[in-house]
Design a protein around this motif. Structure first.
Motif, short mmCIF file in Angstrom:
data_model
loop_
_atom_site.label_atom_id
_atom_site.label_comp_id
_atom_site.label_asym_id
_atom_site.label_seq_id
_atom_site.Cartn_x
_atom_site.Cartn_y
_atom_site.Cartn_z
N LEU A 171 2.99 -1.04 12.07
CA LEU A 171 1.98 -0.05 11.68
C LEU A 171 2.53 1.36 11.82
CD1 LEU A 171 -0.64 -1.53 14.12
CD2 LEU A 171 -0.88 -1.78 11.65
N THR A 172 2.02 2.26 10.98
CA THR A 172 2.14 3.68 11.29
C THR A 172 0.84 4.11 11.94
OG1 THR A 172 1.24 4.45 9.17
CG2 THR A 172 3.63 4.02 9.28
N ALA A 173 0.84 5.28 12.54
CA ALA A 173 -0.37 5.76 13.21
C ALA A 173 -1.46 6.06 12.19
CB ALA A 173 -0.07 7.01 14.02
N PRO A 174 -2.72 5.87 12.58
CA PRO A 174 -3.83 6.19 11.67
C PRO A 174 -3.97 7.70 11.50
CG PRO A 174 -4.67 5.61 13.84
CD PRO A 174 -3.18 5.37 13.88
N LYS A 175 -4.39 8.09 10.29
CA LYS A 175 -4.64 9.49 9.99
C LYS A 175 -6.10 9.64 9.57
CE LYS A 175 0.10 10.51 8.61
NZ LYS A 175 1.01 11.06 7.58
N PRO A 176 -6.85 10.54 10.20
CA PRO A 176 -8.27 10.67 9.88
C PRO A 176 -8.50 11.45 8.59
CG PRO A 176 -7.68 12.26 11.55
CD PRO A 176 -6.44 11.45 11.28
N SER A 177 -9.52 11.05 7.84
CA SER A 177 -9.94 11.84 6.68
C SER A 177 -10.55 13.15 7.16
CB SER A 177 -10.95 11.05 5.85
OG SER A 177 -12.11 10.75 6.62
N PRO A 178 -10.65 14.15 6.29
CA PRO A 178 -11.19 15.45 6.73
C PRO A 178 -12.56 15.36 7.38
CG PRO A 178 -10.12 15.69 4.59
CD PRO A 178 -10.13 14.22 4.90
N ASP A 179 -13.41 14.42 6.90
CA ASP A 179 -14.74 14.31 7.49
C ASP A 179 -14.77 13.35 8.67
OD1 ASP A 179 -14.55 11.82 6.30
OD2 ASP A 179 -16.17 12.14 4.85
N GLY A 180 -13.64 12.71 8.98
CA GLY A 180 -13.55 11.83 10.13
C GLY A 180 -14.18 10.46 9.93
N ARG A 181 -14.64 10.16 8.72
CA ARG A 181 -15.34 8.89 8.50
C ARG A 181 -14.39 7.74 8.19
NH1 ARG A 181 -19.06 9.67 3.70
NH2 ARG A 181 -19.54 7.48 4.19
N ARG A 182 -13.17 8.06 7.78
CA ARG A 182 -12.22 7.01 7.41
C ARG A 182 -10.85 7.32 8.00
NH1 ARG A 182 -15.21 8.07 2.74
NH2 ARG A 182 -16.43 6.28 1.99
N VAL A 183 -10.01 6.30 8.01
CA VAL A 183 -8.64 6.47 8.46
C VAL A 183 -7.71 5.78 7.46
CG1 VAL A 183 -9.10 6.70 10.91
CG2 VAL A 183 -8.84 4.43 9.93
N ALA A 184 -6.47 6.24 7.41
CA ALA A 184 -5.47 5.63 6.54
C ALA A 184 -4.19 5.43 7.34
CB ALA A 184 -5.21 6.52 5.32
N TRP A 185 -3.46 4.38 7.01
CA TRP A 185 -2.17 4.11 7.65
C TRP A 185 -1.37 3.17 6.76
CZ3 TRP A 185 -6.73 1.81 9.18
CH2 TRP A 185 -6.78 0.42 9.17
N LEU A 186 -0.14 2.93 7.15
CA LEU A 186 0.72 1.98 6.45
C LEU A 186 0.95 0.77 7.35
CD1 LEU A 186 3.46 4.38 4.99
CD2 LEU A 186 1.21 3.81 4.04
N GLY A 187 1.10 -0.41 6.71
CA GLY A 187 1.36 -1.61 7.48
C GLY A 187 2.19 -2.60 6.69
N TRP A 188 2.95 -3.42 7.42
CA TRP A 188 3.75 -4.47 6.79
C TRP A 188 4.01 -5.56 7.82
CZ3 TRP A 188 5.46 0.11 8.54
CH2 TRP A 188 6.55 0.13 9.41
N ASP A 189 4.47 -6.70 7.36
CA ASP A 189 4.68 -7.85 8.22
C ASP A 189 6.06 -8.45 7.99
OD1 ASP A 189 2.10 -8.19 9.58
OD2 ASP A 189 1.28 -8.65 7.60
N HIS A 190 6.54 -9.21 8.99
CA HIS A 190 7.73 -10.01 8.80
C HIS A 190 7.52 -10.96 7.62
CE1 HIS A 190 10.13 -8.83 12.18
NE2 HIS A 190 9.34 -9.31 13.11
N PRO A 191 8.56 -11.24 6.82
CA PRO A 191 9.96 -10.84 6.98
C PRO A 191 10.31 -9.53 6.28
CG PRO A 191 9.82 -12.40 5.19
CD PRO A 191 8.42 -12.24 5.73
N ASP A 192 9.31 -8.81 5.78
CA ASP A 192 9.59 -7.60 5.00
C ASP A 192 9.98 -6.44 5.90
OD1 ASP A 192 8.96 -8.97 2.71
OD2 ASP A 192 6.88 -8.27 2.66
N MET A 193 10.68 -5.50 5.29
CA MET A 193 10.94 -4.19 5.89
C MET A 193 10.00 -3.20 5.21
SD MET A 193 13.15 -4.91 8.17
CE MET A 193 13.82 -3.36 8.75
#
Length: 648
Positions: A171-193
């Motif tokens: 995971l990357t760290a979550p980033k809050p939307s300007p209004d704080g109602r949502r978050v966004a991040w990146l994620g992946w699983d083995h075996p991928d890079m």
């Protein structure tokens, strides 16, 4: 009048001490209330990472020893600091805990001591809502390198920690939307890079602060043009309803606007990379400037993307700085980051694209060498055996005080970058200048699999590691010899990590080279992929070589350990004793069979070093050992360095 001396035997004012002092590069820049702040590695203090900021009277260090703002998440680490109000929160290397630096300069522990030393780690620190810190937490759960779990956590400035959720193994760290109602991040699983299929995830934030079930807006297997995989390498919120992300559905990381329903628009389509591989959490290749304009890194150069007309224009005032790190930050139209060029070591700079100004913010590291001793590379393309052009930077010998005897051709060393999903750039390297100023040419090769040339070039290495990289490096070296640039009898190869593997494979499976310097390498692919390396790269070889167990024989066939008896040249192996990525056992498995072989070789293992050398004394010792090694194996007498004992 120039003195006449053989290549490799030239005196140079660039000492190993100078190269070591210049090796600690700045990183992780950001604006804090319009003040530029960054992290800086100090080779003179054992590689300690401190925090610096620009002030009206110059540069101020505000993180004293022994604090070391570095972390072990993914072993490569990630963004280690964040400002929260008038305080700073940072990760500390020795115990991997979070610490709070208050505005009065006092420092306090923020997270508890883990049961296992360094067993709980934090990275990609982000300012969350309500004055908390959001981060990726990595927890060691057992004795194996892959016994790891990760989650998103929120930490208050009182030290209270709360789990927010987790969507993927990475995971990357979550980033809050300007209004704080949502978050966004990146994620992946083995075996991928991450550069394979990292996905853009969005979730709502509940009333209790926890994250709801996430949606995937971009990235994944088979979702690109023609059915290829897609990866997202950076995401930022643009508004409460839209995000900006670097995505490669057409094979190039371009900047897209993405809605919450998953619809996306490429803001400036271009067959060039605006992003790169996410080796460390927190990389930033773009930042908004406002009014539809965005600072971007276009094939490593600073540029401005204007979505109003779909243009991307290089910032001319920064033309002498073609190599920027993925650590951009912007404030009021000003762009700050770490940039370098052929005559400029990585430096924190501030650029105003509108006014056309650039200024250096960080101070030079160590003694500065006169320009005449610094090699200016020529970017070239060489013909590969499969018909694909191989990019490379050629650094000829450069020393205004010396010339070689008539008719002598210089020795050349092929420099192989690590990764292998990485690249070399035309940034000044004082370590390379240490060799070129003594009459040794360097050619730095972006072999198939390197980044910066699109997914298709990057995937030339898919299941071909140990084949394409070895062939490309040999093709470049042999081309330089054939055209009369390099002495064909004095070609060498050097590399660390994945570059160390390519060096070892080249030394055992080709006859191109007369010497090889192999640093913290992969030597035995099977043990590396069967639990010896860390979790982040535990399945990397699935794509580079092929999944196990069905391709086991391929691992055996391409491992340098299998071919030690066919070693065709002397070798120098350099290793960090605390390396968790390529452990010393890898290098030592190569050295042990050489005893009594008659092949000149040396092995040096440095205490206190991990993956890559950070201590000044190690860098000095390794450079001098390497120069002596080349002198003994390529036929010259380098002045002023101790003779490296070679075993046979």
């Amino acid at each position: 009048m120039n003195s006449i001396a053989p290549y490799g035997a030239w005196d140079s004012p660039i000492t190993a001490e100078m190269a070591a002092a210049a090796s600690g590069a700045p990183h992780w820049t950001d604006f804090v209330e319009r003040v530029i702040v960054w992290a800086q590695s100090l080779t003179s203090e054992g590689g300690r990472v401190t925090l610096l900021r620009e002030t009206s009277s110059g540069v101020e260090e505000f993180l004293p020893a022994p604090y070391n703002a570095r972390n072990r998440v993914h072993e490569y680490g990630g963004r280690p600091w964040v400002a929260v109000g008038d305080a700073f929160v940072f990760t500390n290397w020795d115990d991997q805990r979070l610490y709070l630096r208050r505005s009065d300069g006092s420092i306090a522990q923020l997270t508890p001591e883990p049961e296992t030393p360094q067993g709980v780690r934090y990275a990609d620190l982000t300012a969350g809502p309500g004055g908390v810190v959001w981060a990726v937490r990595e927890t060691i759960t057992g004795p194996k390198p892959t016994d790891v779990v990760r989650d998103h956590v929120a930490i208050t400035l009182d030290g209270d920690t709360r789990v927010l959720g987790a969507s993927h193994h990475f995971l990357t760290a979550p980033k809050p939307s300007p209004d704080g109602r949502r978050v966004a991040w990146l994620g992946w699983d083995h075996p991928d890079m991450p550069w394979d299929t990292a996905q853009l995830c969005v979730a709502e934030v509940g009333a209790d602060g926890a994250f709801a079930e996430h949606s995937v807006l971009s990235g994944g297997h088979g979702v690109g043009s023609g059915g290829h995989d897609v990866a997202v390498c950076q995401v930022e919120w643009e508004s409460d309803e839209t995000l900006l992300a670097l995505v490669d559905p057409d094979g190039w990381w371009n900047l897209f606007r993405i809605g919450l329903d998953g619809t996306s628009v490429n803001l400036a389509p271009i067959a060039e990379e605006l992003g790169g591989p996410l080796w460390q959490l927190g990389y930033r290749w773009f930042q908004p400037l406002g009014d539809g304009r965005h600072a971007v890194l276009r094939s490593g150069r600073l540029a401005v993307l204007d979505e109003r007309d779909g243009s991307i224009a290089d910032v001319d005032v920064a033309a002498d700085l073609p190599a920027w790190s993925a650590t951009l930050t912007t404030c009021d139209g000003l762009v700050a980051g770490v940039a370098a060029g052929p005559r400029t070591q990585p430096t924190v700079v501030a650029v105003d694209p509108a006014l056309g100004t650039v200024r250096e913010v960080s101070e030079p590291r160590g003694e500065q060498a006169p320009a005449g001793y610094l090699p200016v590379p020529t970017e070239r393309r060489f013909a590969g055996k499969d018909g694909v052009e191989i990019p490379a930077y050629v650094y000829p010998p450069a020393n205004p005080d010396f010339a070689a005897p008539d008719g002598e051709l210089p020795p050349y060393v092929v420099h192989v970058h690590g990764g292998p999903t990485g690249a070399v750039s035309p940034a000044l390297s004082m370590q390379l200048a240490y060799f070129t100023s003594r009459g040794i040419g360097i050619v730095a090769v972006n072999y198939g699999g390197s980044t910066g040339y699109g997914r298709r070039f990057r995937e030339r290495l898919r299941e071909q590691w140990g084949v394409v990289d070895v062939a490309d490096c040999a093709a470049v070296a042999e081309a330089l010899a054939a055209e009369g640039t390099a002495d064909p009898q004095r070609l060498a190869i050097r590399g660390g990590s994945a570059g160390g593997y390519t060096g070892a494979a080249s030394a055992t499976m080709t006859t191109t080279y007369a010497a090889a310097t192999i640093m913290f390498p992969v030597i035995d692919m099977l043990t590396f992929a069967s639990g010896e390396t860390h979790d982040f790269e535990a399945r990397y070889l699935d794509s580079l070589v092929g999944p196990l167990p069905e391709h086991r024989q391929r691992y055996v066939d391409r491992s340098p350990i299998t071919h030690v008896s066919s070693l065709g040249c002397p070798v120098l192996l350099l290793q960090g004793a605390e390396d968790e990525i390529c452990p010393p056992a890898q290098a030592e498995s190569f050295v042990e069979p050489l005893a009594g072989s008659g092949i000149p070789h040396a092995y040096q293992c440095f205490d206190g070093e991990q993956h890559g050398f950070r201590r000044a004394e190690t860098i000095i010792a390794s450079l001098e050992a390497e120069l002596s090694f080349y002198g003994q194996t390529l036929g010259f007498d380098p002045p002023g360095v101790p003779t490296l004992p070679l075993r046979r």
